[in-house]
Design an enzyme around this catalytic site. Structure first.
Site, mmCIF file in Angstrom:
data_model
loop_
_atom_site.group_PDB
_atom_site.id
_atom_site.type_symbol
_atom_site.label_atom_id
_atom_site.label_comp_id
_atom_site.label_asym_id
_atom_site.label_seq_id
_atom_site.Cartn_x
_atom_site.Cartn_y
_atom_site.Cartn_z
ATOM 1 N N ASN A 91 -35.473 -36.424 -63.745
ATOM 2 C CA ASN A 91 -36.182 -37.689 -63.552
ATOM 3 C C ASN A 91 -37.663 -37.448 -63.799
ATOM 4 O O ASN A 91 -38.241 -36.513 -63.245
ATOM 5 C CB ASN A 91 -35.975 -38.200 -62.124
ATOM 6 C CG ASN A 91 -34.527 -38.478 -61.808
ATOM 7 O OD1 ASN A 91 -33.801 -39.015 -62.637
ATOM 8 N ND2 ASN A 91 -34.083 -38.110 -60.614
ATOM 9 N N HIS A 104 -38.100 -29.591 -61.903
ATOM 10 C CA HIS A 104 -36.730 -29.321 -61.431
ATOM 11 C C HIS A 104 -35.731 -30.094 -62.285
ATOM 12 O O HIS A 104 -36.082 -31.084 -62.923
ATOM 13 C CB HIS A 104 -36.544 -29.711 -59.968
ATOM 14 C CG HIS A 104 -36.778 -31.169 -59.669
ATOM 15 N ND1 HIS A 104 -38.035 -31.712 -59.556
ATOM 16 C CD2 HIS A 104 -35.918 -32.193 -59.453
ATOM 17 C CE1 HIS A 104 -37.942 -32.999 -59.277
ATOM 18 N NE2 HIS A 104 -36.661 -33.334 -59.224
ATOM 19 N N HIS A 106 -31.584 -31.643 -61.891
ATOM 20 C CA HIS A 106 -30.452 -31.915 -61.008
ATOM 21 C C HIS A 106 -29.163 -31.540 -61.744
ATOM 22 O O HIS A 106 -28.998 -31.895 -62.916
ATOM 23 C CB HIS A 106 -30.347 -33.417 -60.692
ATOM 24 C CG HIS A 106 -31.532 -34.012 -59.997
ATOM 25 N ND1 HIS A 106 -31.486 -34.444 -58.688
ATOM 26 C CD2 HIS A 106 -32.789 -34.283 -60.433
ATOM 27 C CE1 HIS A 106 -32.666 -34.956 -58.349
ATOM 28 N NE2 HIS A 106 -33.472 -34.879 -59.392
HETATM 29 P P1 AMP Z 1 -36.496 -36.360 -58.020
HETATM 30 O O1 AMP Z 1 -36.384 -37.688 -57.327
HETATM 31 O O2 AMP Z 1 -35.839 -36.281 -59.351
HETATM 32 O O3 AMP Z 1 -37.935 -35.896 -58.012
HETATM 33 O O4 AMP Z 1 -35.647 -35.327 -57.125
HETATM 34 C C1 AMP Z 1 -36.090 -34.827 -55.908
HETATM 35 C C2 AMP Z 1 -34.862 -34.527 -55.087
HETATM 36 O O5 AMP Z 1 -35.253 -33.687 -54.032
HETATM 37 C C3 AMP Z 1 -34.178 -35.744 -54.463
HETATM 38 O O6 AMP Z 1 -32.839 -35.868 -54.969
HETATM 39 C C4 AMP Z 1 -34.205 -35.447 -52.967
HETATM 40 O O7 AMP Z 1 -33.018 -35.828 -52.301
HETATM 41 C C5 AMP Z 1 -34.390 -33.933 -52.949
HETATM 42 N N1 AMP Z 1 -35.013 -33.409 -51.762
HETATM 43 C C6 AMP Z 1 -36.123 -33.858 -51.134
HETATM 44 N N2 AMP Z 1 -36.391 -33.090 -50.059
HETATM 45 C C7 AMP Z 1 -35.441 -32.122 -50.015
HETATM 46 C C8 AMP Z 1 -35.164 -31.026 -49.141
HETATM 47 N N3 AMP Z 1 -35.933 -30.765 -48.084
HETATM 48 N N4 AMP Z 1 -34.084 -30.247 -49.405
HETATM 49 C C9 AMP Z 1 -33.293 -30.506 -50.468
HETATM 50 N N5 AMP Z 1 -33.508 -31.523 -51.335
HETATM 51 C C10 AMP Z 1 -34.554 -32.326 -51.103
#
Ligand code: AMP
Ligand code: ZN
Length: 118
Positions: A91, A104, A106
């Site tokens: 994203n 990152h 997914h």
């Molecule tokens: P994005 O929205 O593509 O930036 O992805 C960020 C992701 O990080 C989201 O899917 C969140 O659910 C995940 N996220 C946020 N905080 C944490 C955390 N503490 N541990 C694991 N995943 C997280």
């Protein structure tokens, strides 16, 4: 390390996470809010970029880390839970609904995904 970056804090061990795989420079861990039965995030341990927008592939270290991230994606998708297919997502920015500005990807699996994505 960026002090207010969630993923930098996860890498530093300040925020707990469920690691799935790691190398010297890359960590894979479970998403806290899974969008599928398997939802893994693959991140560089060092905050080399906020997203693919500012990843510099002309920098050999950054290019190597990106390749290492893809290698980790291949590793975590080897199991039977991924045998029916999976999805790789990045994203980007506001329209892409990016919420964490630390590079990152997914990895999602375990259900049939819709297309086009919502
Ligand atoms: P994005 O929205 O593509 O930036 O992805 C960020 C992701 O990080 C989201 O899917 C969140 O659910 C995940 N996220 C946020 N905080 C944490 C955390 N503490 N541990 C694991 N995943 C997280
Ligand atoms: Zn970070």
């Amino acid at each position: 390390m960026s002090g207010d970056c969630i993923f930098c804090r996860i890498v530093a061990g300040e925020i707990p996470s469920q690691a799935v795989s790691e190398t010297d420079r890359v960590l894979a861990f479970r998403d806290i809010n899974p969008a599928a039965p398997h939802h893994i995030l693959v991140v560089p341990k060092r905050h080399i970029a906020d997203s693919l927008v500012d990843l510099n592939l002309d920098d050999s270290e950054q290019a190597d880390i990106w390749a290492e991230m893809i290698r980790v994606v291949q590793t975590v998708t080897k199991g039977v839970d991924f045998s029916n297919g999976w999805r790789l997502v990045s994203n980007i920015g506001d329209d892409g609904r990016q919420s964490v500005y630390h590079l990152h990807v997914h990895v999602l699996a375990g259900r049939l995904f819709g297309w086009p994505p919502g």
